[in-house]
Design an enzyme around this catalytic site. Structure first.
Site, PDB file in Angstrom:
ATOM      1  CD  GLU A 177       7.318  27.196 -18.002  1.00  0.00           C
ATOM      2  OE1 GLU A 177       8.471  27.645 -18.017  1.00  0.00           O
ATOM      3  OE2 GLU A 177       6.796  26.628 -18.985  1.00  0.00           O
ATOM      4  CE  LYS A 214      10.496  24.636 -17.374  1.00  0.00           C
ATOM      5  NZ  LYS A 214      10.759  24.167 -18.757  1.00  0.00           N
TER       6      LYS A 214
END
Length: 297
Positions: A177, A214
């Site tokens: 992420e 993500k």
């Protein structure tokens, strides 16, 4: 991967991933939005009891099942606690059909070169072993991009993939992420640099190895389509990043193949004061809207 049924759900399941991983710094804000003021608790232990109560209430809502919520990201203390008499990860998978993930980062370094790298993750191997034993499928770690800095973004991505290799070594699926801050003026340029850097690192992975990604909802629809289609990527999920749920859903619906992994946008509208009927109705409507925006329902 340790569980083929979980792998199949992550690869092709229709739905989205719930982010229930608020940690120490973000917990008071999350509780405040839930209607629990800071004077309701006097120490961290009481604070985490309250946030676990909120997460358990969400997880036990009738609509929170693997039919539309295919995964959930947990904070370490949540993994170590129980829901309805079962360890949280076990409850999610066995009772709800929801694949459990664990947030493993320990926060961010101060900004340098336009980015905030992850702080060193002490005792990571021990944590990953505990996670695997607890039935966790994968992990998530977050860093932040605050400017379209080529060298800074490369450092972020390199660090993420280095930790991902350690995660994968424990038989767990890493969610990478590198969040792009939604308010920066050069967000689109940062996203171009991020895409190029991620592709370079994906090409270096050993054959057959995969990661999940993500990513902040991009300025240009389908900007991350090359990642959605990449054989080394199991799934690309989107973070809401401070957008309202309506704005996040609108942006997400324009990005084919991306599914949601929302935190604040998931809990928006929920309150500790709501009756169970009102709470369950609200979370059900939220789940429907996010699943629809993920083009999964």
């Amino acid at each position: 991967m340790p569980n083929s049924a979980m792998t199949e759900k992550m690869q092709s399941g229709a739905g989205f991933i719930a982010a229930l991983d608020q940690s120490g710094g973000s917990t008071p804000k999350a509780l405040g939005l839930y209607g629990v003021k800071e004077d309701a608790y006097s120490n961290d232990e009481e604070m985490f009891d309250l946030i676990h109560g909120m997460r358990a209430r969400i997880a036990q809502a009738p609509a929170f099942t693997g039919d539309k919520v295919i995964g959930a990201i947990l904070f370490e203390m949540t993994m170590d606690r129980e829901i309805a008499g079962k360890p949280t990860a076990t409850y999610l998978w066995e009772e709800r059909g929801v694949v459990p993930f664990l947030k493993i980062d320990k926060g961010l370094e101060d900004e340098a070169d336009g980015v905030k790298l992850m702080k060193p993750i002490g005792g990571l191997d021990a944590t990953l072993s505990r996670a695997a034993d607890a039935g966790i499928f994968g992990t998530k770690m977050r860093s932040v991009i605050d400017a379209a800095s080529d060298s800074g973004i490369e450092a972020i991505v390199a660090q993420q993939f280095e930790v991902a290799a350690q995660v994968y070594g424990h038989g767990l699926m890493p969610i990478i992420e590198p969040e792009v801050t939604i308010s920066i003026n050069d967000k689109a340029e940062a996203e171009e640099l991020l895409l190029s850097s991620i592709i370079r690192h994906l090409e270096k992975l050993p054959e057959g190895q995969q990661v999940m990604l993500k990513l902040t909802l991009p300025e240009t629809a389908n900007h991350y389509q090359p990642l959605v289609d990449h054989p080394a990527v199991m799934r690309v999920v989107a973070l809401s990043g401070g957008y309202s749920r309506d704005e996040a859903n609108a942006r997400l619906s324009k990005n084919n193949g991306m599914i949601a992994s929302f935190s604040r946008a998931l809990t928006e509208g929920l309150s500790a004061d709501q009756s169970d009927e009102e709470f369950n109705k609200t979370i059900a409507a939220t789940i429907d809207s996010i699943c629809e925006a993920s083009n999964a329902c």
